[in-house]
Design a protein around this motif. Structure first.
Motif, mmCIF file in Angstrom:
data_model
loop_
_atom_site.group_PDB
_atom_site.id
_atom_site.type_symbol
_atom_site.label_atom_id
_atom_site.label_comp_id
_atom_site.label_asym_id
_atom_site.label_seq_id
_atom_site.Cartn_x
_atom_site.Cartn_y
_atom_site.Cartn_z
ATOM 1 N N SER A 404 0.893 -1.254 0.104
ATOM 2 C CA SER A 404 0.181 0.059 -0.131
ATOM 3 C C SER A 404 0.723 1.343 0.183
ATOM 4 C CB SER A 404 -0.791 -0.040 1.248
ATOM 5 O OG SER A 404 -0.028 0.389 2.435
ATOM 6 N N GLU A 405 0.208 2.344 -0.471
ATOM 7 C CA GLU A 405 1.055 3.695 -0.451
ATOM 8 C C GLU A 405 1.498 3.873 0.895
ATOM 9 O OE1 GLU A 405 -0.022 8.426 -1.868
ATOM 10 O OE2 GLU A 405 -0.918 6.586 -2.595
ATOM 11 N N LEU A 406 0.789 3.915 2.001
ATOM 12 C CA LEU A 406 1.211 4.157 3.377
ATOM 13 C C LEU A 406 2.293 3.518 3.721
ATOM 14 C CD1 LEU A 406 0.574 5.837 5.748
ATOM 15 C CD2 LEU A 406 -0.924 4.041 6.570
ATOM 16 N N GLN A 407 2.346 2.335 3.476
ATOM 17 C CA GLN A 407 3.465 1.181 3.742
ATOM 18 C C GLN A 407 4.859 1.500 3.088
ATOM 19 O OE1 GLN A 407 1.204 -2.421 3.583
ATOM 20 N NE2 GLN A 407 0.246 -2.342 5.320
ATOM 21 N N GLN A 408 4.780 1.960 1.894
ATOM 22 C CA GLN A 408 5.766 2.005 1.208
ATOM 23 C C GLN A 408 6.782 2.934 1.955
ATOM 24 O OE1 GLN A 408 5.096 2.966 -3.288
ATOM 25 N NE2 GLN A 408 3.138 1.782 -2.885
ATOM 26 N N HIS A 409 6.446 3.996 2.605
ATOM 27 C CA HIS A 409 7.328 4.973 3.323
ATOM 28 C C HIS A 409 8.066 4.301 4.387
ATOM 29 C CE1 HIS A 409 6.000 8.213 0.837
ATOM 30 N NE2 HIS A 409 4.680 7.694 0.859
ATOM 31 N N ALA A 418 6.235 -3.454 7.160
ATOM 32 C CA ALA A 418 5.017 -2.917 6.625
ATOM 33 C C ALA A 418 3.838 -3.532 7.475
ATOM 34 C CB ALA A 418 4.826 -3.095 5.047
ATOM 35 N N ASN A 419 3.983 -4.577 7.916
ATOM 36 C CA ASN A 419 2.754 -5.272 8.626
ATOM 37 C C ASN A 419 3.286 -6.246 9.456
ATOM 38 O OD1 ASN A 419 0.513 -6.494 9.409
ATOM 39 N ND2 ASN A 419 -0.688 -5.680 7.586
ATOM 40 N N GLU A 453 -1.345 -2.024 -3.923
ATOM 41 C CA GLU A 453 -1.567 -3.283 -3.188
ATOM 42 C C GLU A 453 -2.590 -4.189 -4.143
ATOM 43 O OE1 GLU A 453 -3.216 -4.052 1.423
ATOM 44 O OE2 GLU A 453 -3.682 -1.970 0.356
ATOM 45 N N LEU A 480 5.520 6.320 -6.398
ATOM 46 C CA LEU A 480 4.101 5.870 -6.013
ATOM 47 C C LEU A 480 3.258 5.813 -7.364
ATOM 48 C CD1 LEU A 480 3.898 7.485 -2.696
ATOM 49 C CD2 LEU A 480 4.966 5.481 -3.198
#
Length: 481
Positions: A404-409, A418-419, A453, A480
Motif C-alpha cells: 500500500s502507499e502508506l506502507q511504502q514509506h 509494513a505489517n 496493493e 508511487l
C-alpha cells in the motif's frame, strides 16, 4: 499682548495639525511605502507653516507676524537629509504668496529660504555632533529665532529701529519660549508613539515566539511519538528476531540430539535427511547473523565497498540459477529480460550488488503466490539532483500481494515492517530492504519502488555507469502508483 495671543493661537493650530496628522498616519498611511510617508511628512511641514500664516497677526495690510518657522525647526530636529530642510524652507516661503504678491511676501519668501539653508546646516551639524539632544535642540531653536529676527529687521517693510525697539522685545522671547514648548510637546508625543510602537513590536515578537513554541511543541510531540514507535518497532523486531534465531537453533540442537541418542538405530537415509535439515537451519541462522552484522556495519560507517569491474549480465545469470529451483517449487514463471545497449561492465562491488538482488528476489518469491517474477536489465538517462548521468537499472518485478502507499514509506527503515502480521505469516526479520537500501547508497545508486496493493511490486536498483569517487548517500526515492 496681541503678539502673545497670536503666537499662542499659532501654537494651538500647529498642535492640532500634528494631532490630525497622527490620526491620518495611524489609520491611513501606516501601511504605505516609506517614500510616500516621507513625501507626506514634508507636505505636512509646509502645511503647518501655511496654517501659521493663516492665523498670524496682521501688523498691517501686508505684514504678517506668525510662527511659520517653527515647523522648520522641528524638521531640522527629525529629518536625516539636509537638503530636505532647504525644500521645506523654500516651500513655506512660497506659501506666503497666497496672501498677496507684495514686498512683504517677497521678504517672507526670502526669509524662509535663508532659514531653510540655516536649518540644513544645523541639521548637518547635529547629525555629526556628540552633544546631548537637548543642547542641540536649544542651539537650533535659538539660532533660528535670532536669524529670523535679524532677517525681518533687514528685509522687512517695517522700519528697523521701530521693529528692534518695539517689536523684537516681545516677539523674540515669546517665539523662543513657544518654540521650546512645541518641541517638548512633540518630543513627548513622539516618545508616546515610540512606546506604542515598541509595545506593538513586542506583542508581535511574543506572538511569533508563541507560534514558534507551538510548532516546536508539535515537532517534539511528533519526535516523541516517533521514538515511542521506534521503541515499539525495536521491541517487535527483537521478538521476531528471537523467534527467527531460536527456530533454526532449536532445529540444530534437537536434530543433533536425536543423532547423538539414536545414531546407531537410524538408517543412512534418515541420517542424510537430518544432516540436510541441520545444514539448512545452520545456513538460515548464519544468514540472520550476517544481516544483523551488515546493518550494524553500515550504521557504524564501517562497511567497506570494493570498486571493481562488474559484468551485470553474469550477475543476472547467477541470480537466475540461484532462484530457478524456488520458482519451480512455487510454480511461478521466472524470466530474464535484457534491453539493448547494456554495457559489458560497470565499476561497482559485485558482492553487494548480488546481495541486493538476492534480497529483492527473495521478497518477490516470498510474497508472490501465482503469476511470475521478472528480472529486467535496462539503461536510463537521468537528471538527478541537478547532475545528469547514465544508469544501469536492474528491476525485480512480481505479481505478488503488493504494498500500500502508506506502507511504502516505512518498509525500507530498519526495525519497521509494513505489517507485523505479514512478517508472522511469511517469516523473516524485515532487514533485507533496509540493508539493500543502504548498500545501494554506498554504491552511489538508489532504489525506486513502484507498487499497488494486490497488483504486485517493482523494485528497481539504479547503479551509475560512471560512479563518482565519493559515494555520498542519496535519499531513498519512491515512485508511487
Amino acid at each position: 499682548m496681541q503678539f502673545s495671543i497670536m503666537f499662542v493661537i499659532n501654537l494651538g493650530m500647529l498642535i492640532a495639525v500634528a494631532y490630525v496628522a497622527n490620526v491620518i498616519y495611524k489609520y491611513g498611511l501606516s501601511r504605505t511605502s516609506s517614500r510616500f510617508k516621507y513625501i507626506s511628512s514634508v507636505l505636512l511641514m509646509v502645511f503647518g507653516g501655511w496654517i501659521s500664516s493663516c492665523f498670524g497677526f496682521n501688523f498691517s495690510e501686508t505684514v504678517i507676524f506668525d510662527l511659520r518657522f517653527v515647523p522648520l525647526i522641528i524638521s531640522a530636529l527629525v529629518y536625516p537629509r539636509s537638503y530636505t530642510l532647504i525644500i521645506i524652507g523654500v516651500a513655506i516661503g512660497l506659501t506666503r504668496f497666497t496672501f498677496g504678491l507684495n514686498m512683504a511676501a517677497w521678504a517672507g519668501f526670502l526669509n524662509m529660504s535663508i532659514l531653510g539653508v540655516l536649518c540644513a546646516g544645523l541639521n548637518y551639524w547635529m547629525r555629526r555632533s556628540t552633544w546631548r539632544l537637548i543642547i542641540k535642540a536649544s542651539v537650533t531653536i535659538l539660532a533660528v529665532n535670532i536669524v529670523n529676527t535679524i532677517n525681518i529687521s533687514i528685509l522687512g517693510v517695517i522700519p528697523w529701529r521701530y521693529y528692534v525697539a518695539e517689536v523684537v522685545p516681545l516677539t523674540l522671547p515669546i517665539g523662543v519660549v513657544l518654540s521650546f514648548l512645541f518641541a517638548l510637546i512633540l518630543r513627548d508625543f513622539q516618545m508616546e508613539q515610540l512606546r506604542n510602537y515598541q509595545i506593538k513590536k513586542a506583542n508581535q515578537l511574543l506572538s511569533k515566539q508563541r507560534n514558534e513554541l507551538q510548532k516546536a511543541k508539535v515537532v517534539l510531540e511528533e519526535r516523541a511519538k516517533q521514538l515511542m514507535m521506534a521503541s515499539q518497532y525495536k521491541s517487535d523486531f527483537m521478538a521476531t528476531m528471537s523467534h527467527e534465531l531460536r527456530t533454526p537453533l532449536n532445529s540444530i540442537i534437537n536434530l543433533a540430539q536425536i543423532i547423538n541418542e539414536q545414531g546407531k538405530e537410524l538408517d543412512e537415509d534418515e541420517l542424510y535427511q537430518y544432516s540436510e535439515l541441520i545444514y539448512a537451519s545452520g545456513h538460515d541462522l548464519l544468514q540472520l547473523i550476517n544481516d544483523i552484522l551488515d546493518l550494524s556495519k553500515v550504521e557504524a560507517g564501517r562497511m567497506e565497498i570494493v570498486n571493481e569491474p562488474v559484468n551485470v549480465l553474469e550477475i543476472a545469470q547467477v541470480m537466475m540459477m540461484h532462484f530457478e529451483v524456488t520458482a519451480k517449487e512455487k510454480n511461478l514463471e521466472f524470466s530474464l529480460k535484457v534491453h539493448e545497449n547494456i554495457p559489458d561492465e560497470i565499476r561497482s562491488d559485485p558482492k553487494r550488488v548480488q546481495q541486493i538482488l538476492r534480497n529483492l528476489l527473495s521478497n518477490a518469491f516470498k510474497f508472490t503466490h501465482e503469476g511470475r517474477v521478472l528480472l529486467e536489465i535496462s539503461t536510463q538517462h537521468l537528471d538527478r539532483k541537478g547532475q545528469e548521468g547514465d544508469w544501469v537499472v536492474i528491476a525485480v518485478k512480481d505479481t505478488g500481494i503488493g504494498i500500500s502507499e502508506l506502507q511504502q514509506h516505512i518498509i525500507f527503515e530498519a526495525f519497521q515492517q509494513a505489517n507485523g502480521s505479514i512478517n508472522r505469516k511469511y517469516g523473516g526479520t524485515g532487514l533485507g530492504l533496509s540493508i539493500s537500501r543502504d548498500f545501494s547508497r554506498l554504491l552511489g545508486g538508489f532504489i525506486r519502488l513502484e507498487s499497488e496493493e494486490g497488483k504486485g511490486s517493482t523494485f528497481s536498483l539504479y547503479l551509475p555507469m560512471c560512479p563518482s569517487e565519493s559515494k555520498e548517500a542519496d535519499e531513498q526515492e519512491f515512485k508511487l502508483t
